[in-house]
Design a protein around this motif. Sequence first.
Motif, short mmCIF file in Angstrom:
data_model
loop_
_atom_site.label_atom_id
_atom_site.label_comp_id
_atom_site.label_asym_id
_atom_site.label_seq_id
_atom_site.Cartn_x
_atom_site.Cartn_y
_atom_site.Cartn_z
N PRO A 107 0.79 -1.24 0.00
CA PRO A 107 0.00 0.00 0.00
C PRO A 107 0.82 1.29 0.00
O PRO A 107 0.29 2.34 -0.36
N ALA A 108 2.08 1.27 0.40
CA ALA A 108 2.85 2.53 0.49
C ALA A 108 3.31 2.95 -0.91
O ALA A 108 4.06 2.22 -1.57
N PRO A 109 2.87 4.12 -1.40
CA PRO A 109 3.13 4.48 -2.80
C PRO A 109 4.62 4.47 -3.17
O PRO A 109 4.97 4.01 -4.26
N ALA A 110 5.48 4.97 -2.31
CA ALA A 110 6.89 5.06 -2.70
C ALA A 110 7.54 3.68 -2.73
O ALA A 110 8.37 3.39 -3.60
N MET A 111 7.15 2.81 -1.78
CA MET A 111 7.67 1.44 -1.80
C MET A 111 7.17 0.74 -3.07
O MET A 111 7.91 0.04 -3.77
N ARG A 112 5.89 0.98 -3.39
CA ARG A 112 5.27 0.32 -4.55
C ARG A 112 5.92 0.80 -5.85
O ARG A 112 6.01 0.05 -6.82
N ALA A 113 6.36 2.05 -5.88
CA ALA A 113 7.02 2.57 -7.09
C ALA A 113 8.29 1.78 -7.37
O ALA A 113 8.59 1.43 -8.52
N VAL A 114 9.05 1.49 -6.32
CA VAL A 114 10.29 0.72 -6.51
C VAL A 114 9.96 -0.71 -6.95
O VAL A 114 10.59 -1.28 -7.85
N LEU A 115 8.92 -1.27 -6.31
CA LEU A 115 8.47 -2.63 -6.67
C LEU A 115 8.04 -2.68 -8.14
O LEU A 115 8.44 -3.59 -8.89
N THR A 116 7.25 -1.71 -8.55
CA THR A 116 6.74 -1.69 -9.94
C THR A 116 7.91 -1.55 -10.92
O THR A 116 7.95 -2.21 -11.95
N HIS A 117 8.88 -0.72 -10.55
CA HIS A 117 10.06 -0.55 -11.41
C HIS A 117 10.77 -1.90 -11.57
O HIS A 117 11.12 -2.29 -12.69
N ALA A 118 10.96 -2.61 -10.46
CA ALA A 118 11.68 -3.89 -10.52
C ALA A 118 10.91 -4.90 -11.38
O ALA A 118 11.50 -5.60 -12.21
N VAL A 119 9.61 -4.97 -11.19
CA VAL A 119 8.80 -5.95 -11.94
C VAL A 119 8.78 -5.58 -13.43
O VAL A 119 8.87 -6.45 -14.30
N ALA A 120 8.71 -4.28 -13.70
CA ALA A 120 8.60 -3.83 -15.09
C ALA A 120 9.85 -4.13 -15.92
O ALA A 120 9.80 -4.19 -17.15
N GLN A 121 10.98 -4.34 -15.23
CA GLN A 121 12.24 -4.60 -15.94
C GLN A 121 12.32 -5.99 -16.55
O GLN A 121 13.20 -6.27 -17.35
N CYS A 122 11.44 -6.90 -16.12
CA CYS A 122 11.62 -8.32 -16.45
C CYS A 122 10.31 -8.87 -17.04
O CYS A 122 9.28 -8.85 -16.37
N LEU A 123 10.39 -9.38 -18.25
CA LEU A 123 9.18 -9.86 -18.93
C LEU A 123 8.50 -10.97 -18.11
O LEU A 123 7.27 -10.98 -17.96
N GLU A 124 9.30 -11.87 -17.57
CA GLU A 124 8.69 -12.98 -16.81
C GLU A 124 7.93 -12.45 -15.60
O GLU A 124 6.80 -12.87 -15.31
N LEU A 125 8.53 -11.49 -14.88
CA LEU A 125 7.84 -10.93 -13.71
C LEU A 125 6.59 -10.17 -14.12
O LEU A 125 5.56 -10.24 -13.45
N ARG A 126 6.63 -9.47 -15.23
CA ARG A 126 5.46 -8.74 -15.72
C ARG A 126 4.28 -9.69 -15.94
O ARG A 126 3.13 -9.33 -15.75
#
Length: 234
Positions: free
Chosen positions: A68-87
């Motif tokens: 739920p924390a927007p800034a933590m989630r931004a980092v998480l989304t960035h990490a997931v977005a880098q990898c097709l499998e995670l996406r």
Amino acid sequence: MDDFYSPVAEFYDLVGRAHSAGEQALRERLSAMTHIHDPILDIGAGTGRTVMTIAESVPQVDILAVEPAPAMRAVLTHAVAQCLELRQRVTIIPDTVDQLQLPQRLGAVVAFGVLGHLTSSQRQGLWALLLPRLARGAPIFVELLPVEKPVVLPRMMLANETIGQRHYQATLEGEPGPDDTMLLTSCWTVSGGPCATQVIRNRSIWHTFGLEDLARESGLHAQRLTPQAGVLYV
Ligand SMILES: C[S@@+](CC[C@H](N)C(=O)[O-])C[C@H]1O[C@@H](n2cnc3c(N)ncnc32)[C@H](O)[C@@H]1O
């Protein structure tokens, strides 16, 4: 929800949690569970440390990452977005645990570093949500602070890292708060390079209890994996 994490989210990954004993135990246990097909729920997924551990340990299974924390989630989304499998595998849910809409079945649950942010009644609500969705033997992995009662936690070093010309130093200390709580204060000092020194002090509240308390309140069995991590199961 009090957002204790966004004010210091930029520093979160400078704390040396990667490859901790709890993370290693989670990796080993998940890797041995070849029969998991239902989604794995990561509660309080933070910047993605536990999501990556789950993804690397259990191939193919979907991951529901609740943060739920927007800034933590931004980092998480960035990490997931880098990898097709995670996406393809990771669904990022911006809700708190009390707002969750979950599928009928879950293969496993990971709740590292988060349950102490929930009150006893919020945890009861969580057990009521999770237990009908877990088959017999399905695990709930937890990591807690090693404080089962409110105590004075003397100041300790949390991080001491350099990036470029900036030096990042952090301490953590704690004191008893009302009822079962600890008031935790982290203090980040960032110095060096062509800009002023920053000092950022951040407070959070942690409800104290141990693995056995969780087992009692949920009616689950508990097994300790490390001094801070354990697994609960039906
Ligand atoms: C200590 S971090 C743990 C992050 C990650 N699990 C790890 O071990 O690196 C705790 C996370 O729980 C989240 N959190 C706090 N209260 C929550 C709630 N009520 N529901 C879901 N997540 C929550 C915070 O935003 C924070 O990112």
